[in-house]
Design an enzyme around this catalytic site. Sequence first.
Site, PDB file in Angstrom:
ATOM      1  N   GLN A  71       0.813  -1.214   0.000  1.00  0.00           N
ATOM      2  CA  GLN A  71       0.000   0.000   0.000  1.00  0.00           C
ATOM      3  C   GLN A  71       0.851   1.270   0.000  1.00  0.00           C
ATOM      4  OE1 GLN A  71      -3.132  -1.523   3.190  1.00  0.00           O
ATOM      5  NE2 GLN A  71      -3.985   0.073   1.909  1.00  0.00           N
ATOM      6  N   HIS A  72       0.201   2.379  -0.305  1.00  0.00           N
ATOM      7  CA  HIS A  72       0.708   3.745  -0.136  1.00  0.00           C
ATOM      8  C   HIS A  72       1.708   4.198  -1.188  1.00  0.00           C
ATOM      9  CE1 HIS A  72      -1.178   3.531   3.771  1.00  0.00           C
ATOM     10  NE2 HIS A  72      -0.283   2.712   4.263  1.00  0.00           N
ATOM     11  N   ASP A 226      -2.347  -5.039   0.252  1.00  0.00           N
ATOM     12  CA  ASP A 226      -1.850  -6.332   0.728  1.00  0.00           C
ATOM     13  C   ASP A 226      -2.568  -6.818   1.981  1.00  0.00           C
ATOM     14  OD1 ASP A 226      -0.676  -4.334   2.268  1.00  0.00           O
ATOM     15  OD2 ASP A 226       1.380  -4.975   1.886  1.00  0.00           O
TER      16      ASP A 226
END
Length: 473
Positions: A71-72, A226
């Site tokens: 992520q991110h 995830d």
Amino acid sequence: MALVAGVDSSTQACKVVVVDGADGRTVRTGRAAHPDGTEVDPEAWWSALQEAIRAAGGLDDVAAVSVGGQQHGMVCLDEDGAVVRPALLWNDTRSGDAAAELVAELGGPAAWTEAVGSVPVASFTVTKLRWLATHEPAAAARTAAVCLPHDWLTWRLGGTTDLTDLATDRSDASGTSYWSPLEDAYRPELAERALGHAPLLPRVLGPAESAGTTPWGAVLGPGAGDNAASALGLRAGPGDAVVSIGTSGVACAVSDVAAADSTGTVASFADATGRFLPLVATLNAAQVLDSTARLLGVDHAGLSGLALEAPPGSGGAVLVPYFAGERTPNRPRATASLHGLDATSWSRAHLARAAVEGLLCGLADALEALEEQGADVRRVLLTGGAAASPAVQDVAPRVLGRTVLVPAPDEYVARGAAYQAAWTLTGTPPDWPAPPASTHEAPVTPGLRQRYAVARDLVLERVDAPHGSPVDR
């Protein structure tokens, strides 16, 4: 049912699993490594995916595929679809100052919580956009679209170069800080505030909404972050918390209630089923055990054996394991510290156990924060590489205060993505069995959490480097 495939594009590697869509039975797998670092050229992910697909025997016979990913991460594309600069990953903390600026500009933590349910920290995409605008204005000006790692890979699998084909899902969008799980909608003005202009953002798909098809005709699932993909692969439901001890430490809970934590401890994420997945993440996880094992001159089996020689509570020794600074609590410049030593606890065994207990105390704090945001946590599913440690399995229920299930080792992010692919293909969630798991129960260690809480607030910050510099990471 036909074969389906799931992809896990994580920080360290790309994994592909091909499974029978009817029962979830694994048919074949493949893996390829990713480069180290906190910024990566996305082409490295694409190359690794191609290698992993080849190792898995190809996907020509697969009817659907979906991607779970870290992520991110900030992937910036120009108007032609070319990558503008290497992607900044979730664990790149150089945007710590940008996070503080953005929080202040909007009116403080409460304003961000009202807008998107979470308070931005350096991990979140919006802070990386501000860092880009401040430090690389030419690259920021070239940025026509911003997406996340799993979005970009799904887009590439679709064989398109049209930016309007970019798609994401609720779980990954909620890690940007410019999409609101509460409103189920983007807050594009927040992305514009960070970057200096309004970029194109991927459309947000529902749990089984297709992102298109591959050139060979396979249906593309929406993909997932995830943690949401892992929860799906583990078959976690309401009442379950997933605690993962890998590169990062993560505690998340499947919940019918969206979090809104103005302290910033709990991120208000969505899951991959239409529910919510409030989440707490820490930077210091398996590396705590890695570092302690190196210090003691043992491998992980040796570290576990030493830890089990010491009594619960480590004779009063407490390790606060902020070796990489910390994300939760938000202390990017914090250092690790060791407390409560005496002549008895100054031993290799006590230090080994203090490392295991300190790691788990941080995750116990995370579970409490989830409950304060309305999550119902009745049992813990313990995953990640460190979950295989006998010491971690023994200590976890003593620290977390709940029954702990350790599922059999598997690629649960990739399996969750495969589950999503099967769901997208048929329109119905598949009836796959829950994975086999061992059960661990033990009495809570008296006083340990209280000692840790005191030591946690005594840590020192680095003073030898600017905030957010490589030394901080």
